[in-house]
Design an enzyme around this catalytic site. Structure first.
Site, PDB file in Angstrom:
ATOM      1  N   GLY A  42      -0.586   6.829 -14.931  1.00  0.00           N
ATOM      2  CA  GLY A  42       0.215   7.006 -13.649  1.00  0.00           C
ATOM      3  C   GLY A  42       1.203   6.316 -13.737  1.00  0.00           C
ATOM      4  N   LEU A  43       2.586   5.533 -12.865  1.00  0.00           N
ATOM      5  CA  LEU A  43       3.709   5.150 -13.073  1.00  0.00           C
ATOM      6  C   LEU A  43       3.529   3.480 -13.631  1.00  0.00           C
ATOM      7  CD1 LEU A  43       5.615   5.786  -9.506  1.00  0.00           C
ATOM      8  CD2 LEU A  43       5.453   7.202 -11.712  1.00  0.00           C
ATOM      9  N   GLY A  45       0.521   2.796 -16.223  1.00  0.00           N
ATOM     10  CA  GLY A  45       0.529   3.050 -17.734  1.00  0.00           C
ATOM     11  C   GLY A  45       1.386   3.654 -17.975  1.00  0.00           C
ATOM     12  N   SER A 284       4.146  11.513   4.769  1.00  0.00           N
ATOM     13  CA  SER A 284       4.765  10.286   4.531  1.00  0.00           C
ATOM     14  C   SER A 284       5.659   9.630   5.558  1.00  0.00           C
ATOM     15  CB  SER A 284       5.848  10.163   3.627  1.00  0.00           C
ATOM     16  OG  SER A 284       7.684   9.595   3.802  1.00  0.00           O
ATOM     17  N   ARG A 330       2.841  -0.740   8.422  1.00  0.00           N
ATOM     18  CA  ARG A 330       2.406  -0.349   8.719  1.00  0.00           C
ATOM     19  C   ARG A 330       1.006  -0.657   9.283  1.00  0.00           C
ATOM     20  NH1 ARG A 330       2.611   1.858   1.912  1.00  0.00           N
ATOM     21  NH2 ARG A 330       4.534   3.394   2.814  1.00  0.00           N
ATOM     22  N   GLU A 425      -1.505  -0.815  -9.458  1.00  0.00           N
ATOM     23  CA  GLU A 425      -2.265  -0.830  -7.858  1.00  0.00           C
ATOM     24  C   GLU A 425      -3.273  -1.508  -8.924  1.00  0.00           C
ATOM     25  OE1 GLU A 425      -2.551   2.557  -5.513  1.00  0.00           O
ATOM     26  OE2 GLU A 425      -3.754   1.563  -3.817  1.00  0.00           O
ATOM     27  N   LEU A 441       5.629   2.200  -5.895  1.00  0.00           N
ATOM     28  CA  LEU A 441       6.270   2.828  -6.974  1.00  0.00           C
ATOM     29  C   LEU A 441       7.047   1.985  -7.750  1.00  0.00           C
ATOM     30  CD1 LEU A 441       7.658   5.957  -5.083  1.00  0.00           C
ATOM     31  CD2 LEU A 441       5.455   5.538  -6.369  1.00  0.00           C
TER      32      LEU A 441
END
Ligand code: FAD
Ligand code: FES
Lengths: 637, 250
Positions: A42-43, A45, A284, A330, A425, A441
């Site tokens: 992912g971002l 790794g 989103s 959130r 994460e 991100l």
């Protein structure tokens, strides 16, 4: 073991510089003698693999999917924060730092978060140079939007596909290193265990998902960037393959698991529509910039939304939080949606949904503007629900989305196991009890591009490394254990499917360890989970054979781990008697129903040590020091 | 709703495959195609049979994992949609639905509907990037990019690498995929420096991997779930020609 977070002393804005200048360096000519295993593309790794290889290290990179480009980071929509202050609206590194610590309800480390805010600036520069097609103005400069409760405009985006574009950037940087021969890629491999030699992480055992064979790999350090564990809830916005297995198995080998109960329920997801539902789709959060959230005032009002006049609508977020309105964080937005639905004002077939309405934004800005900003999201919504959000308000409901908890790491991103680093994460480090939008991100890329290249080097330069290969008994033993577990799963031949158990566990977690938690519910869950686990190991049925492509077996192994992790989450939630961020303990709330922290007793990260499946884990406390921020009750009124 | 699925079942890369019927009964029209397959598989597992192997992951149309061929069309017949976004309401009661893997020499079958698309990664490794090391970038606003160029680059960059173009093309050509990456990078000033080597290396790698060449059938554009346009292929062909000429002259 005492927890040493290795946060450099000195002023906040000099900590990272100090850390970098004090780390020992590896001689450039020697870098190729070191091998790093990186699990996950992912971002976190992919960026780690690329930048470690650029420095000259040998990198072995593993992922589950057929291509590293498909890691779940690809699905991130909204954007990435950076304290560039291009908008000239008062943003600064300190403000991004402050917002992130406050958003996380003061349960993250000041040092880490400040570094994150500092590095955010470099991330945007690097990604633009890689060719990430960020949104731009007519003058050719980058545009930003305000996102996820921020009062400044600092979120960079590429239409509704920011995660995709950032991941493709990191993936292509990594593929360039594959071409150079410095990264060796192993797709369709599932990490089943890490291997420790002399107390250090020196390798991994993986299952080759195509042949079903176990393979062992050795290295000088292991990096885990395997993403979050929201799928413990069965229904979540994560991809089908997202799992906790890699970090859970590392946990069983000695890595501490920090704040496992800190999970984020995202307020804007498409509601559940039927019992076959396998996952939930996020809409989103950027939609809350223009969409207005409402429910009918009268629970009995079942009219079509367009027939409900203005004075019969309750815009509950705008009414309750006049200064943040629809842009509250959130956790606040999610809890309020639940509250409305629990009070009977929910809409849609199930009554578990609220409206997100673009009528006023379309009237104000025109359809083109809305299409330009959210076109692909509207299309996605329409594909799934067969309703047109340009004409009918969207229906949304909260869903599990992100896990702030994860493996405990120090300032160098190293876990309690020396030589085992955890990024993205999968670690616990930067988001405290609640993550602000557009900051995952940022964290994944900061960890991978800008932190790990330094700290891994420091680890190599500061330690002696004997030669290790996979013929050692530690590798053989771990492989034998993994094989034994697989055979055991296949031999049960019971009457219930893996998915059936997963669903049962997920529902239990959603009900008792989800958006709000109380002592009685958590105790019930703590009793139930071992029962489900016991039945699983007696009554599950797993199809197929071990030595072949077997998706059912893959899933069985992951669910078996969720059944253990779930218990730790509940224990953590039970022990933390305060409310903070996404962890809402019903017993601890203000008069207005907001999360009430207990700083005196809980201003720490709880890092749990594994002691056996049926034995109680041991909590270690890392006390959080706040030297630059005054703790306050979060208020978004 | 009720359906008959004719599913391609193939144990592994070496064995021979065949279509096998599977019945789907009493399923809601709002069930997604993937969830319909989940239901079939749950049934098969409980009966002690092998579930259907099919690739999928994000289930929201962005990871590109799920491409398969439904009734002869990659991702099925709904325009601009991946299989995972398809819902059973797009089919008619009692339809016979054939489901098969992408068929292309460069994408060998792994099992049932699952294929090996690592050839795409090899094409990218051959040059699908801008060579910039971490840490060496100028300020992001130092190089302004006209909005139109940035938008066009983004249109091309939206490709999800699913392989639908290869599945659809009678030559099994990946030119839409390849040209989208080339367009994305060469439209941006940052990507201009390497345009010649990039196009040469990527096209040559593609030829080596056993993909076919484009003969302008344009079917890929119709089937692309992200609506990537064939004008990218035109741009790529021009670039390739020019780069080859320049290479010879030097
Ligand atoms: C729908 C959605 C939208 C989001 N939108 C935003 C947003 O707008 N802004 C924002 O900042 N954040 C967003 N997030 C959060 C953010 O996308 C993620 O937190 C982040 O991308 C995680 O990146 P990662 O590199 O840690 O892990 P991932 O991208 O999940 O990658 C995990 C990798 O590990 C591999 N892996 C996992 N387990 C194993 C194993 N056992 N063996 C081998 N390999 C393994 C996988 O194959 C994969 O390559 C969103 C998340 C979701 C789900
Ligand atoms: S499963 Fe990701 S695109 Fe279909």
């Amino acid at each position: 073991m005492a927890l040493d977070a290795r946060i450099p002393s000195g002023p906040l804005d000099q900590k990272w510089d100090r850390c970098r200048s004090e780390l020992k360096l590896v001689n450039p000519a020697n870098k190729r003698k070191y091998t790093v295993i990186c699990v996950g593309t992912g971002l976190a790794g992919a960026s780690a693999s690329a930048s470690l290889a650029e420095l000259g290290y040998n990198v072995l990179t593993f992922c589950l999917q057929d291509s590293p480009r498909r890691a779940h980071s690809i699905a991130a929509q909204g954007g990435i924060n950076a304290a560039k202050n291009y908008a000239n609206d008062g943003d600064s590194i300190f403000r991004l730092f402050y917002d992130t610590v406050k958003g996380g309800d003061y349960r993250s480390r000041e040092g880490n978060v400040f570094r994150l805010a500092q590095l955010s600036v470099n991330i945007i520069d690097h990604c633009a140079a890689q060719g990430v097609p960020f949104a731009r103005d007519y003058g050719g400069t980058l545009v930003t939007r305000s996102f996820g409760g921020a009062q400044v405009s600092r979120t960079f985006y590429a239409r509704g596909q920011t995660g995709q574009q950032l991941l493709l950037g990191a993936y292509s940087a990594m593929m360039r290193q594959v071409h150079e021969g410095r990264v060796k890629l192993f797709p369709r491999r599932e990490m089943l265990d890490i291997v420790l030699v002399d107390g250090r992480a020196r390798g991994i055992i993986v299952r080759n998902l195509i042949t079903g064979q176990l393979e062992s790999y050795s290295a000088d350090a292991v990096v885990l960037a395997t993403g979050g564990y929201s799928n413990v809830f069965y229904l979540s916005t994560n991809a089908m393959s997202s799992n906790a297995s890699a970090i859970w198995r590392a946990h069983k080998r000695g890595a501490y698991f920090a704040n496992p109960c800190f999970t984020q329920i995202h307020p804007t997801c498409i509601p559940v529509s039927g019992h076959c539902q396998s996952k939930l789709t996020l809409m989103s959060e950027s939609l809350r910039n223009d969409g207005r959230v409402w429910v009918p005032k009268d629970p009995a009002d079942k009219r079509e939304p367009s027939q409900i006049p203005e004075d019969k609508r309750c815009y509950y977020l705008e009414e309750k939080y006049p200064s943040f309105g629809n842009l509250v964080p959130r956790d606040v937005a999610s809890r309020n949606a639940k509250e409305q639905c629990d009070a009977g004002r929910g809409v849609g077939g199930s009554g578990f949904a609220v409206y997100l309405d673009f009528r006023d934004a379309i009237a104000r800005n025109g359809v083109e503007n809305i299409e330009d900003n959210y076109g692909n999201l509207f299309q996605m919504y329409e594909r799934i629900t067969a309703e047109d959000p340009y004409n009918v308000p969207m229906r949304i409901y909260p869903a599990p989305h992100y896990t702030m908890g994860g493996l405990w790491v120090d300032y160098h991103l190293m876990s309690a196991v020396p030589g085992l680093f955890v990024l993205g994460e999968a670690n616990f480090s930067d988001h405290g009890a609640n993550r602000l939008g557009a900051s995952a991100l940022m964290q994944g890329l900061a960890d991978g591009y800008f932190v790990i290249p330094y700290t891994v080097g420091g680890y190599f330069a500061g330690n002696e490394f004997g030669k290790v290969d996979t013929s050692l008994s530690a590798f053989k033993g771990a492989a034998a254990e993994a094989e034994e577990k697989t055979s055991r799963l296949l031999a049960i031949n019971g009457k219930r499917t893996v998915a059936d158990f997963h669903r049962e566990l997920g529902m239990l977690m959603w009900d008792y360890c989800g958006m709000s938690r109380d002592e009685a519910g958590l105790r019930l869950a703590l009793r139930k989970i071992p029962e489900i686990r016991e039945e699983f190991w007696k009554n599950v049925t797993v199809a197929g054979a071990p030595g072949e492509f077997n998706q059912n077996l893959e899933r069985a192994g992951r669910v078996a781990d969720f059944l253990e992790l779930a218990e730790l989450m509940v224990r953590d939630a039970l022990h933390r008697k305060e409310s903070c961020g996404g962890h809402f303990r019903v017993e601890s709330q203000t008069e207005e129903g907001e999360a009430l922290r207990d700083d005196e007793n809980y201003s720490y990260a709880a890092a749990w040590e594994y002691t056996g499946v049926d034995s109680e884990p041991v909590p270690h406390k890392e006390t959080l020091q706040f030297e630059n921020i005054k703790l306050a009750q979060r208020s978004y009124k | 709703m009720n359906f008959v699925l004719m599913v391609w079942r193939q144990r592994n890369a070496k064995s021979k495959g065949r279509f096998v019927p599977h019945l789907v009964t009493d399923i809601s029209a709002d069930t997604s195609f993937m969830e319909m397959l989940d239901v079939v598989n749950e049934g098969l597992i409980l009966e002690g049979e092998e579930p259907i192997a099919f690739d999928n992951d994000c289930r929201e149309g962005i990871c590109g994992t799920c491409c398969m061929v439904i009734n002869g069309r990659a991702h099925g017949s709904q325009h601009g949609t991946t299989v995972c976004q398809l819902h059973m309401r797009a089919f008619r009661e009692n339809d016979v639905i054939t489901i098969e893997p992408i068929r292309a020499k460069a994408f060998p079958v792994v099992k049932d509907l699952v294929v090996d698309r690592s050839a795409f990664d090899k094409v990218i490794a051959a040059g699908g990037y801008i060579s910039v090391d971490t840490g060496s970038a100028p300020d992001a606003n130092a190089v302004p990019i006209p909005k139109d160029d940035a938008d066009l680059a983004m249109d091309a960059a939206a490709c999800i690498g699913c392989g639908a173009c290869v599945a659809t093309c009678k030559n099994a050509s990946p030119m839409l995929f390849l040209s989208a990456k080339l367009a994305h990078l060469s439209l941006l000033p940052q990507g201009k420096a390497e345009w010649r080597t990039r196009v040469l290396n990527m096209v040559r790698e593609m030829d080596k991997l056993g993909f076919g060449a484009c003969t302008n059938e344009r079917e890929c554009e119709i089937q692309c779930p992200k609506e990537v346009k064939v004008h990218n292929i035109g741009r790529m062909n021009r670039q390739f020609l020019l780069a080859s000429l320049l290479e010879r002259i030097r």
